[in-house]
Enzyme design. Structure first.
Site, PDB file in Angstrom:
ATOM      1  N   LYS A 102      -2.799   0.755 -24.853  1.00 20.53           N
ATOM      2  CA  LYS A 102      -3.223   0.701 -26.255  1.00 20.53           C
ATOM      3  C   LYS A 102      -1.970   0.698 -27.136  1.00 20.53           C
ATOM      4  CE  LYS A 102      -7.710   2.498 -24.886  1.00 20.53           C
ATOM      5  NZ  LYS A 102      -8.713   3.584 -24.950  1.00 20.53           N
ATOM      6  N   ASP A 111      -6.514  14.000 -24.945  1.00 18.88           N
ATOM      7  CA  ASP A 111      -6.695  12.602 -24.555  1.00 18.88           C
ATOM      8  C   ASP A 111      -6.127  11.732 -25.672  1.00 18.88           C
ATOM      9  OD1 ASP A 111      -7.459  10.079 -23.856  1.00 18.88           O
ATOM     10  OD2 ASP A 111      -9.527  10.604 -23.327  1.00 18.88           O
ATOM     11  N   TYR A 135       0.846  -1.200   0.000  1.00 27.83           N
ATOM     12  CA  TYR A 135       0.000   0.000   0.000  1.00 27.83           C
ATOM     13  C   TYR A 135       0.870   1.234   0.000  1.00 27.83           C
ATOM     14  CZ  TYR A 135      -5.020  -0.065  -0.016  1.00 27.83           C
ATOM     15  OH  TYR A 135      -6.319  -0.107  -0.433  1.00 27.83           O
ATOM     16  N   ARG A 138      -2.593  -2.482 -18.396  1.00 25.18           N
ATOM     17  CA  ARG A 138      -3.806  -1.670 -18.298  1.00 25.18           C
ATOM     18  C   ARG A 138      -3.598  -0.636 -17.209  1.00 25.18           C
ATOM     19  NH1 ARG A 138      -7.130  -4.194 -21.620  1.00 25.18           N
ATOM     20  NH2 ARG A 138      -8.586  -2.469 -21.500  1.00 25.18           N
ATOM     21  N   THR A 181      -4.177   6.355 -21.662  1.00 19.86           N
ATOM     22  CA  THR A 181      -4.058   5.001 -21.142  1.00 19.86           C
ATOM     23  C   THR A 181      -2.656   4.524 -21.470  1.00 19.86           C
ATOM     24  OG1 THR A 181      -4.823   4.025 -23.205  1.00 19.86           O
ATOM     25  CG2 THR A 181      -6.511   4.469 -21.541  1.00 19.86           C
ATOM     26  N   GLU A 202      -0.446   4.907  -0.457  1.00 16.12           N
ATOM     27  CA  GLU A 202      -1.208   6.140  -0.674  1.00 16.12           C
ATOM     28  C   GLU A 202      -0.289   7.341  -0.525  1.00 16.12           C
ATOM     29  OE1 GLU A 202      -4.529   6.204   1.974  1.00 16.12           O
ATOM     30  OE2 GLU A 202      -5.701   4.810   0.754  1.00 16.12           O
TER      31      GLU A 202
HETATM   32  C1  LIG Z   1      -9.692   3.949 -24.083  1.00 13.68           C
HETATM   33  C2  LIG Z   1      -9.978   5.391 -23.868  1.00 13.68           C
HETATM   34  C3  LIG Z   1     -10.266   5.916 -22.600  1.00 13.68           C
HETATM   35  C4  LIG Z   1     -10.616   5.060 -21.393  1.00 13.68           C
HETATM   36  O1  LIG Z   1      -9.765   4.163 -20.994  1.00 13.68           O
HETATM   37  P1  LIG Z   1     -10.208   2.945 -20.031  1.00 13.68           P
HETATM   38  O2  LIG Z   1      -8.900   2.458 -19.572  1.00 13.68           O
HETATM   39  O3  LIG Z   1     -10.981   2.008 -20.872  1.00 13.68           O
HETATM   40  O4  LIG Z   1     -11.021   3.527 -18.922  1.00 13.68           O
HETATM   41  C5  LIG Z   1     -10.385   7.281 -22.469  1.00 13.68           C
HETATM   42  N1  LIG Z   1     -10.256   8.094 -23.522  1.00 13.68           N
HETATM   43  C6  LIG Z   1     -10.025   7.626 -24.760  1.00 13.68           C
HETATM   44  C7  LIG Z   1      -9.894   8.577 -25.890  1.00 13.68           C
HETATM   45  C8  LIG Z   1      -9.886   6.260 -24.971  1.00 13.68           C
HETATM   46  O5  LIG Z   1      -9.676   5.806 -26.212  1.00 13.68           O
END
Ligand SMILES: *Cc1c(COP(=O)(O)O)cnc(C)c1O
Length: 426
Positions: free
Chosen positions: A235, A206, A60, A241, A232, A62
């Site tokens: 991807k 994003d 942990y 993840r 993220t 925090e």
């Molecule tokens: C995949 C994605 C997210 C969210 O990610 P999660 O890990 O699935 O919560 C947010 N914004 C965009 C543009 C994404 O493609």
């Protein structure tokens, strides 16, 4: 190094829970044997996989390095600092927070940092390619905040910055999101930044889908333009993840406080470690080659599909994904996606801009090349992939399951020739 098929890589799990161990093996086989074209998915390296399954899980922590609420952080502080410093260097931002549990919580932290309930956020409309967390109605972000949406032009399939500017001037959002989940074209970060500056909004890029392309120099960087970069890590970046929020020095404190204690408790340290490994891999010269190959493969696949009469939203792609409107093929997106899945080609059905069908059964499919590029499927094979998609979509229309089975067998042969990273030769 290849693991022998007979070797059990998880002997403790197999002994303790054979049922679950068998499911993991089944998933490995599925990932090994299928052509995975979901643009948000990938294969992590064996090193990332190992880092994410460590005893760091047991700790942990925090707080932030040097400022924790629990003792015993001699090692964890170093792990998190390593991950954050690698992120800052790779994405050339002043500050990185590597604690968000995933992309959606990372974006929620942005709201907590910069908005009060009821305040206005401007983001891309979900059916036009945006993400739920950019203020869409069914999301908390569209329920607790006032979501205003821009789209893409009907004639070009691309974002119209004049529309964005008009909306920003009229609606005065506190935050503007750029980026999305089904955007096949380069995001004009400089154009968005100009609008945000003029209207006094915080610009959030994003880049969840394209972070790996940015790291590898295959997509322009938001670094000089965005106040906050949300991404993220699982991807195109090929990490575990998880997610990161990168900021200018000005916004570092607001974002850190929003993530913890604002939204989250203890960070997932095993994930932080795997993010650090993925960032090291993404900084290596080979990764630039990977990122450019992802784009080259998507372009080649797009051209092959267009030559077979497929209607690509925006006419093609600049990045890793293709959004295909199947209206002209007379097959609904979900029907096509299900037939492709039976043929071992994994895609998702997706709304297309100005879709006339319902969101749960839309007109399109979305495909991408990050995963096939990770397993080294050669560029020369994109014609074959396009032919498979064409045959299966036509078979879906006519109900020809023999063709689906034929393609399934051909896909298996190609996948056997291109073993995926992180998977044993099952
Ligand atoms: C995949 C994605 C997210 C969210 O990610 P999660 O890990 O699935 O919560 C947010 N914004 C965009 C543009 C994404 O493609």
């Amino acid at each position: 190094m290849a693991v022998q098929p007979s070797e059990d890589r998880r002997p403790a799990l197999s002994a303790a829970d054979p049922e679950l161990a068998a499911l993991v093996r089944a998933e490995e086989r599925l990932q090994a044997d299928t052509l995975r074209l979901i643009p948000s998915e990938n294969y992590v390296s064996a090193a990332v996989l190992e880092a994410s399954g460590t005893v760091l899980q047991n700790k942990y922590s925090e707080g932030y390095p040097g400022r924790r609420y629990y003792e015993g952080q001699q090692v964890i502080d170093q792990v998190e600092t390593l991950a954050a410093e690698r992120a800052e260097a790779l994405f050339r931002m002043d500050h990185a927070n590597v604690q968000p549990y995933s992309g959606s919580p990372a974006n929620l932290a942005v709201y907590l940092a910069f908005l009060r309930p009821g305040d206005t956020v401007l983001g891309m409309s979900l059916p036009m390619g945006g993400h739920l967390t950019h203020g869409w109605g069914v999301s908390a972000t569209g329920t607790w905040f006032r979501g205003v949406r821009y789209g893409v032009r009907r004639d070009t399939g691309r974002v119209d910055l004049d529309e964005v500017r008009d909306l920003a001037r009229a609606e005065r959002p506190k935050v503007i999101f750029c980026g999305g989940t089904a955007v096949p074209r380069v995001i004009d970060f400089a154009g968005f930044a100009e609008i945000a500056r003029e209207t006094g909004a915080v610009l959030v890029a994003d880049v969840a889908h394209i972070a790996g392309l940015i790291a590898g120099g295959a997509h322009p960087s938001p670094a000089p333009y965005a106040d906050v970069v949300s991404t993220t890590t699982h991807k195109t970046l090929r990490g575990p993840r998880g997610a990161m929020l990168l900021t200018t020095a000005e916004h570092a404190r607001a974002i850190d406080r929003a993530v913890f204690p604002g939204l989250q408790g203890g960070p997932h340290n095993q994930t932080t470690a795997a993010i650090a490994v993925a960032l090291k891999e993404a900084a290596a010269p080979e990764f630039a080659g990977y990122a450019h190959q992802v784009v080259a493969n998507a372009r080649a696949l797009g051209e092959e599909l267009a030559a077979r009469g497929f209607d690509l939203v925006s006419g093609g792609t600049d990045n890793h994904l293709l959004l295909i409107d199947l209206t002209g093929k007379d097959v609904p997106g979900k029907t096509a996606a299900k037939a492709l899945d039976r043929a071992g080609i994994v895609v998702n059905h997706n709304a297309v801009p100005y879709d006339t069908r319902k969101p749960f059964d839309p007109s399109g499919i979305r495909i991408g090349t990050p995963a096939l590029t990770s397993r080294g499927v050669p560029a020369a094979a994109m014609g074959t992939v396009a032919r498979w998609i064409d045959r299966v979509v036509e078979a879906a229309r006519t109900g020809d399951e023999d063709t689906v089975s034929e393609v399934r067998a051909e896909v298996k042969v190609m996948m056997d020739a291109c073993p995926a990273p992180g998977l044993p030769l099952v």
